[in-house]
Write a protein that holds these residues in place. Sequence first.
Motif, PDB file in Angstrom:
ATOM      1  N   LEU A  34      35.319  34.590  34.801  1.00 24.35           N
ATOM      2  CA  LEU A  34      35.257  35.336  33.707  1.00 24.35           C
ATOM      3  C   LEU A  34      34.149  35.023  32.727  1.00 24.35           C
ATOM      4  N   ALA A  35      33.556  33.811  32.492  1.00 24.72           N
ATOM      5  CA  ALA A  35      32.555  33.466  31.919  1.00 24.72           C
ATOM      6  C   ALA A  35      31.286  33.959  32.294  1.00 24.72           C
ATOM      7  N   TYR A  36      30.910  33.993  33.610  1.00 25.56           N
ATOM      8  CA  TYR A  36      29.795  34.872  34.316  1.00 25.56           C
ATOM      9  C   TYR A  36      30.124  36.162  34.005  1.00 25.56           C
ATOM     10  N   TYR A  37      31.363  36.998  34.075  1.00 27.47           N
ATOM     11  CA  TYR A  37      31.417  38.443  33.951  1.00 27.47           C
ATOM     12  C   TYR A  37      31.091  38.785  32.377  1.00 27.47           C
ATOM     13  N   ASN A  38      31.426  37.663  31.609  1.00 25.39           N
ATOM     14  CA  ASN A  38      31.124  38.036  30.013  1.00 25.39           C
ATOM     15  C   ASN A  38      29.743  37.878  29.707  1.00 25.39           C
ATOM     16  N   ASN A  39      29.045  37.065  30.417  1.00 23.65           N
ATOM     17  CA  ASN A  39      27.587  36.860  30.056  1.00 23.65           C
ATOM     18  C   ASN A  39      26.727  37.698  30.776  1.00 23.65           C
ATOM     19  N   PRO A  40      25.809  38.566  29.987  1.00 21.00           N
ATOM     20  CA  PRO A  40      24.755  39.401  30.713  1.00 21.00           C
ATOM     21  C   PRO A  40      23.743  38.506  31.386  1.00 21.00           C
ATOM     22  N   GLY A  41      23.668  37.377  31.130  1.00 21.91           N
ATOM     23  CA  GLY A  41      22.508  36.361  31.882  1.00 21.91           C
ATOM     24  C   GLY A  41      22.854  36.091  33.451  1.00 21.91           C
ATOM     25  N   PHE A  42      24.352  36.466  33.762  1.00 17.81           N
ATOM     26  CA  PHE A  42      24.780  36.287  35.022  1.00 17.81           C
ATOM     27  C   PHE A  42      25.295  37.551  35.642  1.00 17.81           C
ATOM     28  N   GLU A  43      25.291  37.582  37.103  1.00 15.63           N
ATOM     29  CA  GLU A  43      25.930  38.572  38.074  1.00 15.63           C
ATOM     30  C   GLU A  43      26.693  37.968  39.041  1.00 15.63           C
ATOM     31  N   ILE A  44      27.921  38.228  39.142  1.00 18.05           N
ATOM     32  CA  ILE A  44      28.527  37.630  40.123  1.00 18.05           C
ATOM     33  C   ILE A  44      28.237  38.509  41.649  1.00 18.05           C
ATOM     34  N   ALA A  45      27.846  37.614  42.412  1.00 20.92           N
ATOM     35  CA  ALA A  45      27.413  37.912  43.767  1.00 20.92           C
ATOM     36  C   ALA A  45      28.678  37.814  44.669  1.00 20.92           C
ATOM     37  N   ALA A  46      29.484  36.969  44.452  1.00 20.61           N
ATOM     38  CA  ALA A  46      30.864  36.875  45.583  1.00 20.61           C
ATOM     39  C   ALA A  46      31.938  35.903  44.890  1.00 20.61           C
ATOM     40  N   LEU A  47      32.938  36.275  44.999  1.00 20.47           N
ATOM     41  CA  LEU A  47      34.048  35.463  44.450  1.00 20.47           C
ATOM     42  C   LEU A  47      34.824  34.842  46.013  1.00 20.47           C
ATOM     43  N   VAL A  48      34.864  33.304  46.187  1.00 18.58           N
ATOM     44  CA  VAL A  48      35.412  32.808  47.424  1.00 18.58           C
ATOM     45  C   VAL A  48      36.561  32.142  47.186  1.00 18.58           C
ATOM     46  N   ASN A  49      37.736  32.381  47.983  1.00 16.52           N
ATOM     47  CA  ASN A  49      38.855  31.528  47.984  1.00 16.52           C
ATOM     48  C   ASN A  49      39.629  31.521  49.318  1.00 16.52           C
ATOM     49  N   ARG A  50      40.356  30.483  49.828  1.00 21.04           N
ATOM     50  CA  ARG A  50      40.860  30.683  51.068  1.00 21.04           C
ATOM     51  C   ARG A  50      42.032  31.753  51.165  1.00 21.04           C
ATOM     52  N   SER A  51      42.602  32.171  49.906  1.00 20.55           N
ATOM     53  CA  SER A  51      43.631  33.253  50.147  1.00 20.55           C
ATOM     54  C   SER A  51      43.359  34.062  49.233  1.00 20.55           C
ATOM     55  N   ASP A  52      44.062  35.326  49.142  1.00 22.96           N
ATOM     56  CA  ASP A  52      44.021  36.254  47.996  1.00 22.96           C
ATOM     57  C   ASP A  52      45.149  35.870  46.867  1.00 22.96           C
ATOM     58  N   VAL A  53      44.210  35.928  45.898  1.00 22.73           N
ATOM     59  CA  VAL A  53      44.968  35.587  44.321  1.00 22.73           C
ATOM     60  C   VAL A  53      44.735  36.523  43.349  1.00 22.73           C
ATOM     61  N   PRO A  54      45.699  36.715  42.198  1.00 29.75           N
ATOM     62  CA  PRO A  54      45.430  37.917  41.450  1.00 29.75           C
ATOM     63  C   PRO A  54      44.563  37.608  40.564  1.00 29.75           C
ATOM     64  N   LEU A  55      43.375  38.500  40.274  1.00 30.85           N
ATOM     65  CA  LEU A  55      42.381  38.477  39.365  1.00 30.85           C
ATOM     66  C   LEU A  55      42.474  39.062  38.029  1.00 30.85           C
ATOM     67  N   PRO A  56      42.231  38.259  37.142  1.00 33.03           N
ATOM     68  CA  PRO A  56      42.306  38.881  35.712  1.00 33.03           C
ATOM     69  C   PRO A  56      41.254  39.993  35.443  1.00 33.03           C
ATOM     70  N   GLY A  57      41.398  40.794  34.555  1.00 28.62           N
ATOM     71  CA  GLY A  57      40.724  42.124  34.203  1.00 28.62           C
ATOM     72  C   GLY A  57      39.036  41.679  34.272  1.00 28.62           C
ATOM     73  N   GLY A  58      38.341  42.543  34.847  1.00 33.96           N
ATOM     74  CA  GLY A  58      36.857  42.613  34.911  1.00 33.96           C
ATOM     75  C   GLY A  58      36.316  41.866  36.239  1.00 33.96           C
ATOM     76  N   LEU A  59      37.505  40.986  36.764  1.00 34.91           N
ATOM     77  CA  LEU A  59      37.231  40.635  37.966  1.00 34.91           C
ATOM     78  C   LEU A  59      37.892  41.328  39.145  1.00 34.91           C
ATOM     79  N   ALA A  60      38.737  42.313  38.534  1.00 35.88           N
ATOM     80  CA  ALA A  60      39.523  42.953  39.749  1.00 35.88           C
ATOM     81  C   ALA A  60      38.871  43.512  40.816  1.00 35.88           C
ATOM     82  N   GLY A  61      37.789  44.414  40.512  1.00 34.18           N
ATOM     83  CA  GLY A  61      36.973  44.910  41.444  1.00 34.18           C
ATOM     84  C   GLY A  61      36.289  44.179  42.726  1.00 34.18           C
ATOM     85  N   HIS A  62      36.288  42.807  42.491  1.00 34.84           N
ATOM     86  CA  HIS A  62      35.558  42.015  43.472  1.00 34.84           C
ATOM     87  C   HIS A  62      36.428  41.613  44.670  1.00 34.84           C
TER      88      HIS A  62
END
Length: 354
Positions: A24-52
């Motif tokens: 979320l900190a990366y999502y909130n900061n225009p200095g970053f762009e999220i290239a990928a989210l990695v986790n061994r299993s699917d987990v619920p994502l908070p707003g802003g990350l849900a599209g990844h």
Amino acid sequence: MVTSTNPIRVVVAGLGNMGRSHALAYYNNPGFEIAALVNRSDVPLPGGLAGHEIRPSFEDALRDEKPELACIATYSDSHADYAVKAFEAGCHVFVEKPLATTVADARRVVDAAKANGKKVVIGYILRHHPSWIRLIAEARKLGGPYVFRMNLNQQSSGHTWQTHKQLMQTTSPIVDCGVHYLDVMLQITDSKPVEVRGMGVRLSDEVAPTMYNYGHLQVLFEDGSVGWYEAGWGPMISETAFFVKDVMSPNGCVSIVMAEGVKSDDIDTHTKTSTIRLHQAATGPDGKFLKPDELLSMEGEPGHQELCDLEQAFVLKAIREDIDLTRHMDDAVRSLAVCLAADESVRTGMPVKL
């Protein structure tokens, strides 16, 4: 030196509490762009990350996305290997504390950062907290030698207890949490730790026979300072005096005073300070104190997510301005070494010389 102002592309590995907050900190900061989210299993994502999309493989994400930064918020036993892979793939690294599960692995990470000319920032969130920065500054003004009295016990149940049991498959509470507070001690005293003593107790059959969910360490410093740190997790842990942050010196003391009614497993409780109390030891001819205690209100201090935002803003600054992180890395290795020595002392029953 200032590098490109283009957004830094980041892969986030591990989407537990801290990983989601960093994402979320990366999502909130225009200095970053999220290239990928990695986790061994699917987990619920908070707003802003849900599209990844959540990808299962860290290595594949590094290869396919070619990010400039890897954020590693997985379980502790994977930190070192993931960090080294990221450096070798051309990434800077942000890694949650503890840096590794052995001192050798921690040094391997630091060596790999240096060899590849990359930054590594370790997730010592208190370094970015205005109240803790003030506490450290006030303690340093007092002058040593110091007595450090610190703990963070967590009475946990349900999902939080499940998370604690998962963490204890690889790391004891005094290592997982203790690195934060050893780091604070090191920033205040500037002295080398020379000996550690530890003790621990397994208070639940749900914890492996080789692990303990309550631990206490004592550390002795070269300048004569001493300190203790205590950490316990589980449904049996007391809510009484679970949060003690107190630094004494010959000239007085500085302490964090918690508000009434706070809960030990509330994540904001782990960082919020409420009030800092300053006490001066000086007395007049009548033997009475010259100054009353001073209470510094920390009202308006950042919450947990805002602290994560500040921490990742520092990562961005470190990369773009080529900040020298030598002391940061050295302190991370040293604080981990103290906590691992305490763990060794728990298991052997003997003090450990550093």
